[in-house]
Design an enzyme around this catalytic site. Structure first.
Site, PDB file in Angstrom:
ATOM      1  N   HIS A 348       0.809  -1.228   0.000  1.00 19.81           N
ATOM      2  CA  HIS A 348       0.000   0.000   0.000  1.00 19.81           C
ATOM      3  C   HIS A 348       0.843   1.279   0.000  1.00 19.81           C
ATOM      4  CE1 HIS A 348      -2.885  -3.047   1.410  1.00 19.81           C
ATOM      5  NE2 HIS A 348      -3.782  -2.309   0.778  1.00 19.81           N
ATOM      6  N   HIS A 458      -9.421  -7.389  -6.492  1.00 20.69           N
ATOM      7  CA  HIS A 458      -9.648  -8.472  -5.537  1.00 20.69           C
ATOM      8  C   HIS A 458     -10.396  -9.639  -6.185  1.00 20.69           C
ATOM      9  CE1 HIS A 458      -9.288  -5.561  -1.846  1.00 20.69           C
ATOM     10  NE2 HIS A 458      -8.213  -5.589  -2.610  1.00 20.69           N
ATOM     11  N   TYR A 465     -13.258   0.368  -6.443  1.00 20.42           N
ATOM     12  CA  TYR A 465     -11.846   0.479  -6.796  1.00 20.42           C
ATOM     13  C   TYR A 465     -11.685   0.982  -8.225  1.00 20.42           C
ATOM     14  CZ  TYR A 465      -9.850  -1.739  -2.635  1.00 20.42           C
ATOM     15  OH  TYR A 465      -9.425  -2.004  -1.353  1.00 20.42           O
TER      16      TYR A 465
END
Length: 1012
Positions: A348, A458, A465
């Site tokens: 991240h 994901h 997203y």
């Protein structure tokens, strides 16, 4: 950026390990650790360099055989913990072309070892897992460590701080770098490789030749691109520069940066991942410390300084900001935020370091004048992962939304900060080629954009997203547009189509709850600015300076039509977009989309490849049934009272419209969220072992179906249902069959609707009788229901139907508080432990009572709008009589199908056909995306039940979807009409039938036009 990212990172850390890691301890504030002994050298405390507190352990050695011996009771934990990890911070004042050696002993027996490269200055940290990363020398445990000096120099000095001889951490986190290139080698193939593969990216040599020089035209394009990008990042002009400077000085003082005799010191700049080394008992304190002085806050200060420096005309302010910035830059490098440093773990990092790169670009002149441009470029290059663009096209890594959202501008800034040289030209060409490759449709589950228009993250359709991906990509596409570095036309076109698809499944700015991922709030919205930037980038073919399609969507979804972009598009004669009456099928995302007039209808499923839901701690905790056939109707937000049926105020998570579920108490519905393997974080993302789920469309109509099976994790392995939906204009025919399970404690239900009531007196109509009273329940003789959202339901007889209005008590989706709300609902009760139960109902969207009554009356005549022809384990088949269209969800293979035209099939598939005079329009889909060639690869527990595993652990996660072949046998002799596509062949059998061999791929519909 996802709103709850900060919490999610914390949650990730909290639950990543079965044993919480110990606190980051300060080993040396009072004395040299008593169990440290130096041979041929001296250990002392030093205030010159410190990572925690005010001091570190200074080691001066005087011989090539010098070493430090360390004894620690924590070593005893290493042997039995597969996640045991060694951690330390190391400071080096002068680069050494050699290694520091670490050997671990049990008694006199060496059991593990590793080396650290010393070719650096400043702080570096290493996170090395004993059982995975170190070289195992012998079986056994650990009770002592010996650190040996590099043999190539007789005398030297190093500093140590925060040495942890044992810590338990998530094995996905440690990353290799120039100091420890052997750490977590499998990380380059993991789901988080886009963060952790900096070492691999750095090694890419580049495939494009370096030109001898750059032309004046190219230099002008460099300037054009740089100016466009700086305009995006320079921020709003400060009204009061002195006030801004004072604020910056106050924040700068927080970091306590000082220079003394050539050394620089200051407050620790934490990586957000440092908290992974903190124990549960001190997590709150560690979190606060981390938030106060983490790298994101530091980078934000750097950008604030750079923006003020960039805009001011005051020489005094320029001088002050330049000095502050160089202090910030040097302190950051000294702290370990430097080329080749992995900081232990950097997942991240794109979210936390983004402002750093932009600040560097704005401050290029200051950095260059200080002689630090090359150093700064190398650091930017390393952390942005710009090296990923240098791989050969056929070896380029698949990039995901995180890269587009958080690293794209960082990569571009890294290239733009270079002087106008052939090297800069080469980097920009690599960058452009890499973007072109990565925005094209990807056919794996990993990756971002799919052939059908789904945007993935994901391992599933995830528009929340996708917003970040669009927001990252579109401005960069605009910045590069109309130069030689613009992305390829086909890449531009495919990205535009993906953005259009999000427009189609939002109404007008919000998307369905079923694709909200772990954020079922109903408040997420489509972004407007990416459409503006794509409009300004021009049409993909380069013929139009403004892309009218993108501009029209922007005008529809923007919050204001008085801003500069809106005015420009309106002045160009462009009007807000109007939704088409259409049907789309996103079989990668298992989402069916049906639009008419101003409303949107969607249906969501899951299967063996696409997860049923995503739940995190305190996020979508009750979302188990989100893809059990959730059907939603959205009206525009302007129709506030009926725009959506959902509110997280008393919402019954068991009764999601369209789904067939086991209605369990809320405590049993709550997700039991775990870190199930080394490939995943702390999340629940369940897979079934049923491959059949998907849809087909023909002439603006569609069929969607799934074979539903519950997960053994919640003792729902026996829970099965076969479900289908036939969407024809404003009509939906919903069928269910083979509804079975062995659970006697709780009822099985199919929910038709659950609508939030803004007022208890909101009217619903049952059998043409208005019900304003509250509460209310009826469970007998229900044939028609008109809900409070202008949606009518027709329910054939002999079904156990319950309709109600009542106050409901529940928990919010985060599981943080009790909620209450007033709702109306309609469901079919299949009873406890049903066996081969079924249902049928019809929905009519945007209808009134008179039309619903007329429809119900027609259904009792020979002019019924639809006819259910079959509803069993072999096939669901419905004819739309108004347009001579038949839809078929065929669940079995090689069956003699009792249909007028389609009589046999080679494998389960979805079929639609429309009868025309001497013609047959046919559409076919194989819903199996065929990522795996195994019939069933579901991991099993010892008792044979399905095991919960991460989707990232599946060996097909990065395997492309394979093309398949479906063979249909048709009654009669049919031929391919002139000009029809070439995705199928026609043959004839001896008994006068037609054999169609259809090439299917990616869940896309294959359309055929056949004639006699």
């Amino acid at each position: 950026m996802i709103k709850s990212l900060r919490f999610l990172i914390l949650a990730f850390i909290l639950f990543s390990s079965p044993v919480f890691a110990q606190l980051q301890v300060d080993i040396c504030e009072n004395t040299v650790p008593k169990d440290w002994k130096a041979n041929y050298g001296k250990l002392s405390l030093s205030t010159v360099h410190a990572k925690m507190g005010k001091q570190s352990v200074k080691w001066d050695w005087t011989d090539q055989n010098a070493s430090i011996g360390i004894i620690d009771k924590d070593f005893a934990k290493v042997a039995d913990d597969p996640r045991s990890t060694f951690v330390l911070w190391l400071y080096n004042e002068k680069p050494i072309a050699d290694q520091l050696h670490f050997v671990f002993y049990e008694g006199t027996k060496a059991t593990y070892k590793f080396d650290v490269n010393l070719a650096f200055t400043g702080w570096r940290t290493v996170w090395v897992m004993y059982h995975r990363d170190m070289i195992k020398l012998a079986d056994g445990g650990v009770d002592k460590l010996e650190i040996t000096a590099p043999a190539s120099i007789k005398k030297g000095t190093l500093y140590f701080d925060q040495v942890l001889n044992y810590v338990n951490i998530n094995p996905r986190s440690p990353m290799r770098d120039l100091q420890v290139p052997f750490v977590n080698l499998e990380g380059d193939k993991a789901a988080n490789a886009h963060w952790n593969s900096l070492y691999q990216f750095n090694a890419n040599p580049g495939y494009l030749p370096l030109e001898a020089s750059v032309s004046e035209k190219q230099k002008k394009q460099f300037t054009q691109i740089t100016n466009r990008y700086i305009k995006l990042i320079e921020g709003k002009k400060t009204v009061n520069e002195q006030k801004s400077l004072d604020s910056i000085k106050k924040e700068f003082a927080f970091w306590d940066i000082k220079r003394d005799k050539g050394n620089i010191s200051g407050r620790v700049i934490y990586s957000v991942n440092d908290i992974e080394l903190s124990g549960n008992e001190v997590l709150a304190k560690a979190k606060v410390a981390n938030e106060k002085s983490n790298v994101k806050r530091y980078a934000q200060l750097m950008l604030a300084v750079a923006r003020l420096h960039h805009q001011t005309k005051s020489q005094l302010i320029q001088s002050e900001t330049a000095k502050m910035y160089l202090d910030l830059l040097d302190h950051m490098e000294d702290q370990g935020w430097s080329y080749g440093s992995g900081m232990g773990a950097l997942h991240h990092l794109g979210y936390n370091l983004a402002d750093y790169y932009n600040s560097c670009l704005l401050m290029k002149d200051v950095i260059k004048q200080s002689g630090k441009l090359d150093r700064t470029f190398k650091t930017m290059y390393w952390y942005s992962g710009l090296g990923r663009t240098l791989a050969e096209i056929d070896q380029l890594p698949v990039s995901n939304i995180d890269v587009f959202n958080t690293l794209l501008g960082s990569m571009l800034s890294s290239a733009l900060i270079l002087d106008d040289t052939p090297e800069k030209h080469r980097y920009l060409k690599h960058f452009s080629n890499w973007m072109s490759y990565n925005v094209k449709p990807n056919t794996e589950i990993t990756g971002a954009f799919k052939p059908d228009g789904a945007v993935f993250h994901h391992g599933t359709l995830y528009p929340a997203y996708g917003v970040g991906g669009y927001t990252g990509l579109a401005p960069i596409i605009y910045v590069l547009s109309k130069t030689e570095f613009q992305i390829a036309a086909d890449a531009h076109q495919s990205f535009k189509e993906n953005m259009m698809m999000m427009h189609y499944y939002t109404n007008s700015t919000r998307w369905p709850i079923s694709v909200s991922g772990r954020h079922p709030t109903g408040t997420w919205r489509i972004p407007d600015m990416p459409y503006a930037y794509m409009a300004l980038s021009g049409s993909p073919d380069g013929k139009e300076t403004i892309d009218k399609d993108m501009a029209a969507v922007y005008l529809l979804v923007t919050k204001s039509q008085q801003n500069a972009y809106a005015k420009r598009f309106l002045n160009a004669g462009i009007k807000p977009a109007i939704y088409p009456a259409m049907h789309w099928t996103l079989n990668f995302g298992l989402l069916d989309i049906h639009r008419r007039n101003d409303w949107l209808l969607t249906i969501k499923a899951h299967n063996r490849y696409i997860v049923s839901h995503e739940s995190y701690p305190n996020a979508n905790v009750f979302g188990r049934y989100f893809s059990y056939g959730q059907l939603e109707v959205l009206y525009p937000e302007s129709q506030k009272d009926i725009a959506s049926n959902f509110k997280d105020k008393g919402w019954d998570w068991n009764r999601i419209p369209g789904t067939t579920t086991l209605h369990v108490p809320l405590d049993l519905l709550r997700a039991d969220i775990k870190n199930v393997d080394d490939y995943s974080g702390v999340e629940e993302m369940l897979l079934t072992d049923e491959p059949f789920a998907g849809g087909v469309h023909l002439n603006k109509q569609g069929v969607f179906a799934m074979k539903l099976k519950g997960h053994d994790k919640y003792k729902m392995g026996s829970f099965k249902a076969t479900k289908s939906w036939f969407t024809f204009d404003s009509l939906v025919v919903a069928l269910g069959s083979d509804i079975s399970n062995h659970t006697k404690e709780y009822p099985t239900e199919t929910t038709l609707f659950q609508n939030y009531l803004n007022d208890k007196s909101d009217v619903i109509s049952i059998n043409n009788k208005n019900i304003a009273g509250f509460p209310y329940t009826q469970n007998k003789s229900v044939t028609t229901v008109l809900d409070n959202r202008k949606i009518g339901y027709y329910i054939p007889a002999k079904q156990n139907v319950v309709v109600y209005k009542k106050n409901q008590t529940s928990r919010d989706q985060k599981d943080l508080q009790d909620t209450k709300g007033d709702f109306a609902g309609l469901y079919i009760n299949h009873g406890q432990a049903p066996q081969k139960q079924a249902y049928e109902y019809a929905m009519l969207v945007a209808i009134d009572q008179a039309k619903l009554d007329a429809f119900a009356a027609q259904m009792k005549t020979n002019k019924a709008p639809y006819t259910v022809l079959q509803k069993d384990s072999i096939m669901h088949r419905v004819r739309y009589n108004l347009k001579n269209i038949t839809g078929m969800a065929i669940f079995a293979s090689n069956k003699n199908l009792n249909d007028q035209y389609v009589v046999n099939n080679s494998k389960p598939c979805l079929v639609m056909y429309e009868e025309q005079k001497d013609k047959l329009a046919l559409a076919v889909v194989d819903p199996d995306l065929a990522f795996s060639d195994k019939e069933d690869d579901t991991p099993r527990n010892p008792d044979g039940t399905r095991k919960e595993v991460s989707v990232y652990s599946r060996d097909w996660f990065k395997t492309p979807s394979r093309p398949t072949v479906v063979t249909l046998t048709l009654n009669g002799l049919w031929k391919k009409l002139d000009g029809d596509n070439k995705d199928y062949t026609v043959e004839y059998t001896k008994d006068g039938k037609t054999l169609l061999t259809i090439n299917c791929k990616y869940g896309l519909t294959t359309n055929m036009s056949l004639g006699k």
